[in-house]
Every structure is written in structure tokens, then in C-alpha cells.
Design a protein around this motif. Structure first.
Motif, short mmCIF file in Angstrom:
data_model
loop_
_atom_site.label_atom_id
_atom_site.label_comp_id
_atom_site.label_asym_id
_atom_site.label_seq_id
_atom_site.Cartn_x
_atom_site.Cartn_y
_atom_site.Cartn_z
N SER A 135 46.65 45.01 36.06
CA SER A 135 47.61 43.93 35.89
C SER A 135 48.96 44.42 36.40
O SER A 135 49.65 45.19 35.73
CB SER A 135 47.72 43.50 34.42
OG SER A 135 48.77 42.56 34.27
N GLN A 138 51.78 43.48 33.98
CA GLN A 138 51.96 44.38 32.84
C GLN A 138 52.65 45.67 33.26
O GLN A 138 53.53 46.18 32.57
CB GLN A 138 50.60 44.69 32.21
CG GLN A 138 50.69 45.52 30.94
CD GLN A 138 49.35 46.09 30.52
OE1 GLN A 138 48.68 46.74 31.32
NE2 GLN A 138 48.96 45.85 29.28
N THR A 145 49.40 37.40 33.51
CA THR A 145 48.09 37.45 32.88
C THR A 145 47.54 38.88 32.83
O THR A 145 47.90 39.73 33.65
CB THR A 145 47.10 36.55 33.64
OG1 THR A 145 45.83 36.59 32.99
CG2 THR A 145 46.94 37.03 35.08
N LEU A 146 46.69 39.10 31.84
CA LEU A 146 45.95 40.36 31.74
C LEU A 146 44.48 40.18 32.08
O LEU A 146 43.71 41.14 32.00
CB LEU A 146 46.08 40.93 30.32
CG LEU A 146 47.49 41.27 29.81
CD1 LEU A 146 47.40 41.87 28.41
CD2 LEU A 146 48.19 42.23 30.75
N THR A 148 43.15 39.86 34.85
CA THR A 148 42.76 40.64 36.03
C THR A 148 42.32 42.05 35.67
O THR A 148 41.78 42.76 36.51
CB THR A 148 43.93 40.72 37.03
OG1 THR A 148 45.10 41.24 36.37
CG2 THR A 148 44.26 39.33 37.59
N CYS A 149 42.55 42.47 34.42
CA CYS A 149 42.13 43.81 33.99
C CYS A 149 40.66 43.87 33.60
O CYS A 149 40.16 44.94 33.25
CB CYS A 149 42.98 44.27 32.80
SG CYS A 149 44.65 44.78 33.24
N GLU A 153 40.42 44.90 29.45
CA GLU A 153 41.66 44.30 28.97
C GLU A 153 41.98 44.79 27.57
O GLU A 153 43.12 45.06 27.22
CB GLU A 153 41.54 42.78 29.00
CG GLU A 153 42.77 42.06 28.47
CD GLU A 153 42.58 40.56 28.45
OE1 GLU A 153 43.38 39.87 27.82
OE2 GLU A 153 41.61 40.06 29.07
#
Length: 350
Positions: A135, A138, A145-146, A148-149, A153
Motif C-alpha cells: 500500500s 500507507q 486503501t489497504l 492492495t496489500c 493486510e
């Protein structure tokens, strides 16, 4: 049908074009300005690839590539580099492991500090799911948004429950956590000195744009954790070794800069590296090594670019010779009408 005849003669197409170009209100044709740029009348040079021109171009290109390649290879050969593999010599999770790097040639710090790097093999950082699992919002401490982790996440370590990882994602949580300390032992000396300060510097090793914009550290929130599946706390996101790791490598065999060395080493001396061997590589049949090298205008030691220029230069010269020999054995007169096929001649005369 009369409209078919109009299409065949081009009258209908011309009439349609004219109607499209007219202004329906003022009945004024919408023609481009009478300028060379808009009328596509700019002067141009269109080279004709005759055998003579082709041979000359290939010969000049090949000679230029050979000159550049020779300069690159000669400059690369002036760089002293020491590589020592250590994953097969150090026990995993051992307290400490010492690897000696013998200085067989003088290593000069002439304006550019030496580089100390670690290298990994058979490690595919560009695997699609791996490289996307991060992210950037982050890491930069901005709203985003998270998701994408995915798939890292959140993480549950079994004691604190499921918490958001900071930093999240596969790239961050596979951080290379081996540590290194270096000692220099001058020739004919029984003592070794620890390299510290500017002699062993882990700052200014990452891209400045990454430090300034992409990685901004902040304190952990109450619902976050920095301990992921590897079981150790990750460093702050503005740690430069972490930033270097987060810029993924394009090939499975790569090296990443760990620190710069701001001093010179004399021939006959020795650099002893104390390693904390934490990072496992046997699961993917990888290897780990440490690299100490000089830096010049080419940056570090790399044979590939110079050899590539030499290969392409040789290929161009060989092609030039082949074209010249073929033209000499089977000459072709440019613009010879006898080479025009008979069918084309008939079409041209009708």
C-alpha cells in the motif's frame, strides 16, 4: 444504378468530402490554412537504402558500438570487487558469523565511497501477486486503501488477535533482516578497527524521491502491529535499508546496497564482516552473498553493458561485410527497368 457509377468514378466521395468541409451556416469551406505545416509540405529527407549506403551505415554504426563497448569494458575492468557467499557458511539464526574478505588489490575511495551490498539469487521479486501486495498510501502516510496489500493486510500472531499490519503487504513483510558489521584489519597488523560513522554509512543509499515523498514514518496505532509472519518487528518505513528493499529488483539474481564505506583499503589487508544470519533462503533454493566494490562513473561493476555493445558492434560489422561481398558477387543496378515484373509494366502502360 447511377450511384454505383458515381462511387466508381470518385464523384460521390468528392461531393461528400466537400459537403463535410462546408460551413452549413455561412456556406464557407472549412479548409486548412495555406501553410506548409498544415498542408504537409514541410521539407523532408527520405534516405534510400542502397547497398552502398547500407554498407557504410552498418560499418559506421558497428565501429561506434565497438568504441563505446571497449571504453565500458576497460572502465569496468578497473573496478575491484570482492564477493563472498555466506549462507552455506553461517548457521541460520546463529548468534554471529564472521566472514573474511581479503583485499588483493588496493580499493580506492577517490571521490566515490565504496559500496557494501548483499546479494540474493533465485528470488523473483517481480512475481505479480508479490509485487502488487503493498500500500503506497500507507507507506506515504496518506489516506488510501489497504486492500492492495492482500493477502497480508492483517495478521494474527495468536496473542493479540487480528491487527492491521504496518507496513502491510508481502513485499514489506519479506524484508531482508540479516545485519552486518565490518572491521578493517590493515596489512601486517594484529588489530582490527570497527567501521563506524562515515566509514560505514547506511544513509543516502536510497532514492531521494523515495525518501522525500514515498516513505513517511508515523507511530503505530492501537489496532496496528509491525510484527508479521516472520516474527520480528519491521523497521520504520523511513529506514533506508527498508526503502531499498521495497524497490523491487527486475531479475531473480540481484544485489541491494546496505551501506557505503567512506575509506580506502590497502592491498594485503582484510575486511571481516560480522553477520547475523536471520533470513532463510533454502526454501526457494536461493543463495546469499556479501559484495564489497569500488564505484566509478559507471557506478558498480557490471560486465553486461560493455559486452552487449561489443556483440552488437561485431554483428553490424559482419553484416556490413556480408552485404558488401554479396553486392560485389551479385551486383544489382539501382533503377534497372528490366527488374520490374512484366505484369507491373502492363499496368503502368495501360
Amino acid at each position: 444504378r447511377p450511384w454505383l457509377a458515381s462511387v466508381a468514378s470518385g464523384e460521390l466521395a468528392e461531393d461528400t468530402t466537400n459537403r463535410e468541409m462546408e460551413d452549413p451556416e455561412n456556406n464557407v469551406p472549412k479548409l486548412p490554412h495555406d501553410k506548409k505545416w498544415k498542408q504537409q509540405q514541410l521539407p523532408a529527407w527520405q534516405p534510400i537504402a542502397t547497398p552502398r549506403n547500407t554498407v557504410i551505415t552498418l560499418a559506421l554504426t558497428g565501429s561506434l558500438l565497438l568504441i563505446i563497448g571497449s571504453i565500458l569494458v576497460a572502465s569496468n575492468n578497473q573496478i575491484t570487487q570482492i564477493v563472498e557467499r555466506y549462507d552455506n557458511r553461517c548457521s541460520l539464526n546463529a548468534t554471529r558469523c564472521n566472514i573474511s574478505m581479503s583485499i588483493n588489490e588496493d580499493m580506492e575511495n577517490s571521490g566515490n565511497p565504496l559500496h557494501f551490498s548483499y546479494g540474493l539469487t533465485n528470488y523473483f521479486q517481480t512475481f505479480r501477486r508479490y509485487v502488487k501486495s503493498r500500500s503506497d498510501w500507507q507507506l506515504a502516510d496518506v489516506d488510501g486503501t489497504l486492500e492492495t496489500c492482500d493477502p497480508l493486510e492483517k495478521y494474527d500472531n495468536g496473542t493479540t488477535g487480528s491487527r492491521t499490519l504496518y507496513p502491510c503487504g508481502l513485499v514489506a513483510n519479506s524484508y531482508f533482516n540479516d545485519t552486518f558489521k565490518a572491521f578493517y584489519c590493515p596489512p601486517n597488523s594484529g588489530t582490527c578497527e570497527l567501521l563506524t560513522g562515515d566509514d560505514w554509512k547506511s544513509t543516502d543509499i536510497s532514492w531521494q524521491s523515495d525518501r522525500d515523498k514515498k516513505f513517511k514514518a508515523r507511530p503505530l496505532a492501537s489496532d496496528e502491529t509491525n510484527v508479521g509472519p516472520q516474527g520480528f518487528p519491521l523497521p520504520p518505513v523511513d529506514n533506508e535499508n527498508f526503502i531499498v528493499w521495497m524497490r523491487v529488483a527486475g531479475l531473480p539474481t540481484f544485489r541491494k546496497l546496505y551501506s557505503t564505506v567512506g575509506r580506502s583499503f590497502q592491498k594485503g589487508g582484510e575486511v571481516r564482516v560480522e553477520i547475523t544470519n536471520n533470513y532463510p533462503v533454502s526454501s526457494f533454493d536461493g543463495t546469499k552473498s556479501i559484495i564489497l566494490e569500488e564505484v566509478n562513473w559507471m557506478y558498480g561493476k557490471n560486465d553486461f553493458l560493455g559486452i552487449l555493445y561489443l556483440l552488437w558492434g561485431c554483428l553490424c560489422l559482419i553484416s556490413a561485410v556480408a552485404f558488401a561481398v554479396y553486392q560485389h558477387v551479385h551486383p544489382r543496378v539501382i533503377g534497372d527497368p528490366d527488374l520490374i515484373p512484366a505484369v507491373a509494366k502492363e499496368v503502368a502502360t495501360t
